[in-house]
Design a protein around this motif. Structure first.
Motif, PDB file in Angstrom:
ATOM      1  N   THR A 184      -5.656  -9.249  -5.515  1.00 16.70           N
ATOM      2  CA  THR A 184      -6.045  -7.956  -5.410  1.00 16.70           C
ATOM      3  C   THR A 184      -4.765  -7.201  -4.960  1.00 16.70           C
ATOM      4  O   THR A 184      -4.221  -7.140  -3.947  1.00 16.70           O
ATOM      5  CB  THR A 184      -6.892  -7.445  -4.337  1.00 16.70           C
ATOM      6  N   HIS A 204      -5.758  -2.727  -1.846  1.00 16.87           N
ATOM      7  CA  HIS A 204      -6.876  -2.617  -1.027  1.00 16.87           C
ATOM      8  C   HIS A 204      -7.139  -1.313  -0.791  1.00 16.87           C
ATOM      9  O   HIS A 204      -6.481  -0.171  -0.647  1.00 16.87           O
ATOM     10  CB  HIS A 204      -6.635  -3.339   0.388  1.00 16.87           C
ATOM     11  N   TYR A 205      -8.556  -1.016  -0.939  1.00 13.03           N
ATOM     12  CA  TYR A 205      -9.483   0.108  -0.596  1.00 13.03           C
ATOM     13  C   TYR A 205     -10.451  -0.027   0.379  1.00 13.03           C
ATOM     14  O   TYR A 205     -11.439  -0.881   0.002  1.00 13.03           O
ATOM     15  CB  TYR A 205      -9.757   0.644  -1.944  1.00 13.03           C
ATOM     16  N   TRP A 206     -10.472   0.513   1.407  1.00 14.43           N
ATOM     17  CA  TRP A 206     -11.527   0.467   2.100  1.00 14.43           C
ATOM     18  C   TRP A 206     -11.810   1.690   2.830  1.00 14.43           C
ATOM     19  O   TRP A 206     -10.981   2.478   3.038  1.00 14.43           O
ATOM     20  CB  TRP A 206     -11.528  -0.712   3.047  1.00 14.43           C
ATOM     21  N   ARG A 207     -13.170   1.755   3.638  1.00 16.87           N
ATOM     22  CA  ARG A 207     -13.677   2.960   4.410  1.00 16.87           C
ATOM     23  C   ARG A 207     -13.383   2.522   5.932  1.00 16.87           C
ATOM     24  O   ARG A 207     -14.120   1.473   6.232  1.00 16.87           O
ATOM     25  CB  ARG A 207     -15.048   3.391   4.053  1.00 16.87           C
ATOM     26  N   ASP A 208     -12.939   3.263   6.627  1.00 16.98           N
ATOM     27  CA  ASP A 208     -13.178   2.999   8.221  1.00 16.98           C
ATOM     28  C   ASP A 208     -13.768   4.567   8.678  1.00 16.98           C
ATOM     29  O   ASP A 208     -12.881   5.639   9.030  1.00 16.98           O
ATOM     30  CB  ASP A 208     -11.766   3.001   8.605  1.00 16.98           C
ATOM     31  N   ALA A 267     -10.699   7.059   4.557  1.00 16.67           N
ATOM     32  CA  ALA A 267     -10.635   6.288   3.548  1.00 16.67           C
ATOM     33  C   ALA A 267      -9.045   5.597   3.396  1.00 16.67           C
ATOM     34  O   ALA A 267      -8.049   6.266   3.464  1.00 16.67           O
ATOM     35  CB  ALA A 267     -10.469   6.600   2.294  1.00 16.67           C
ATOM     36  N   HIS A 268      -8.820   4.152   3.127  1.00 15.91           N
ATOM     37  CA  HIS A 268      -7.595   3.616   3.165  1.00 15.91           C
ATOM     38  C   HIS A 268      -7.034   3.197   1.798  1.00 15.91           C
ATOM     39  O   HIS A 268      -7.807   2.129   1.152  1.00 15.91           O
ATOM     40  CB  HIS A 268      -7.624   2.349   4.200  1.00 15.91           C
ATOM     41  N   ARG A 306      -4.054   0.664   0.578  1.00 17.69           N
ATOM     42  CA  ARG A 306      -3.032  -0.047   0.775  1.00 17.69           C
ATOM     43  C   ARG A 306      -2.429  -0.925  -0.386  1.00 17.69           C
ATOM     44  O   ARG A 306      -3.133  -1.669  -0.675  1.00 17.69           O
ATOM     45  CB  ARG A 306      -3.375  -0.967   1.962  1.00 17.69           C
ATOM     46  N   ALA A 338      -8.966   3.480  -6.839  1.00 14.56           N
ATOM     47  CA  ALA A 338      -8.813   3.927  -5.270  1.00 14.56           C
ATOM     48  C   ALA A 338      -8.832   5.441  -5.132  1.00 14.56           C
ATOM     49  O   ALA A 338      -9.727   5.717  -4.321  1.00 14.56           O
ATOM     50  CB  ALA A 338      -7.828   3.260  -4.624  1.00 14.56           C
ATOM     51  N   SER A 390     -12.177   6.745  -6.375  1.00  9.26           N
ATOM     52  CA  SER A 390     -13.333   6.391  -5.292  1.00  9.26           C
ATOM     53  C   SER A 390     -12.958   7.409  -3.968  1.00  9.26           C
ATOM     54  O   SER A 390     -14.153   8.164  -3.855  1.00  9.26           O
ATOM     55  CB  SER A 390     -13.026   5.373  -4.908  1.00  9.26           C
TER      56      SER A 390
END
Length: 263
Positions: free
Chosen positions: A8, A11-15, A19-20, A22, A43, A46
């Motif tokens: 990958t 990286h895309y994620w939620r905290d 939204a991050h 990286r 990303a 999103s």
């Protein structure tokens, strides 16, 4: 996350409401190839399309933020590869500007070429001491992309933008701070902590008002004073009808911290 490449490139994620995004190609200093560019666009889409996102932070894995385009990827078929990378990156950058949530760049190591463009596209930027900045395009015989030619003169003025672009010299975080390209410079060991603190402050803010402010400031270069005054009036009225405005006024009157909900 560990500083190692995976399948990958981003990286895309939620905290919570943050939204991050990286970049994750540390072995090549997060240089942008076609898969990375498309992952960046996905990303950004999103984050843009998720109304519960109240702040976004963009960072890089490993020893750099983003070192620009992947020259190895560009070498084989430069025209078509550049066309595809630029289309995706520009689409993502446009979404960063359009989204209501404020966007923070967390910078370290190398910030060059398109990486500088991404950083300049964000609403705020924090950098670690020792970060090195470079527009770099002239060094490979290219002009700019990722919005750098739009953002640079607006931030540093025409003459300094010409110097940064035409000479392609490296400058440090302190110079970036002096020029207004970043908002804060912190010790490298405190970058993650200060990034988290600042982005959470944004995420806890009145999201509608922050979005209106961000768009008004970005649009101000293209409006005369009368048009800007009209836009300000419309924005304020829109904010006055929000739950966050009611909470903000109530908190001010009660001499307490406001608990904004982002609506």
């Amino acid at each position: 996350m560990s500083a190692s490449d995976t399948d990958t490139p981003l990286h895309y994620w939620r905290d919570g409401s943050v939204a991050h995004i990286r970049f994750n190609r540390p072995s090549v200093l997060n240089a942008i190839d076609i898969p990375t560019a498309h992952a960046f666009l996905d990303a950004c889409r999103s984050a843009h399309d998720d109304a519960s996102v109240r702040a976004v932070v963009i960072s890089g894995e490993g020893r750099a933020f983003v070192a620009g385009g992947d020259l190895a990827a560009l070498a084989h078929d430069p025209v078509e590869t550049a066309r595809e990378i630029i289309a995706a990156m520009h689409g993502g950058i446009a979404l960063l500007a359009a989204m209501q949530a404020p966007v923070l760049a967390s910078l370290h190591g190398v910030v060059a070429g398109g990486g500088l463009g991404i950083a300049l596209a964000c609403d705020l930027a924090i950098a670690a001491e020792g970060t090195r900045f470079k527009l770099a395009y002239v060094n490979i015989g290219a002009s700019a992309d990722c919005g750098t030619s739009w953002a640079l003169p607006r931030l540093v003025g025409m003459r300094k933008a010409m110097e940064i672009a035409l000479l392609g010299e490296t400058f440090d975080a302190e110079e970036a701070l002096r020029l207004g390209l970043v908002n804060r410079v912190v010790p490298a060991e405190r970058l993650q902590e200060e990034t988290a603190r600042l982005v959470q402050r944004l995420a806890d803010g009145p999201t509608l008002a922050l979005g209106r402010l961000k768009h008004a400031i970005r649009a101000s270069h293209n409006r005369d004073l009368e048009a800007q005054l009209d836009a300000e009036a419309a924005d304020f009225i829109a904010c006055a009808s929000s739950r966050d405005f009611v909470e903000g006024v109530s908190a001010f009157r009660d001499k307490r911290l406001a608990g904004f909900e982002g609506r």
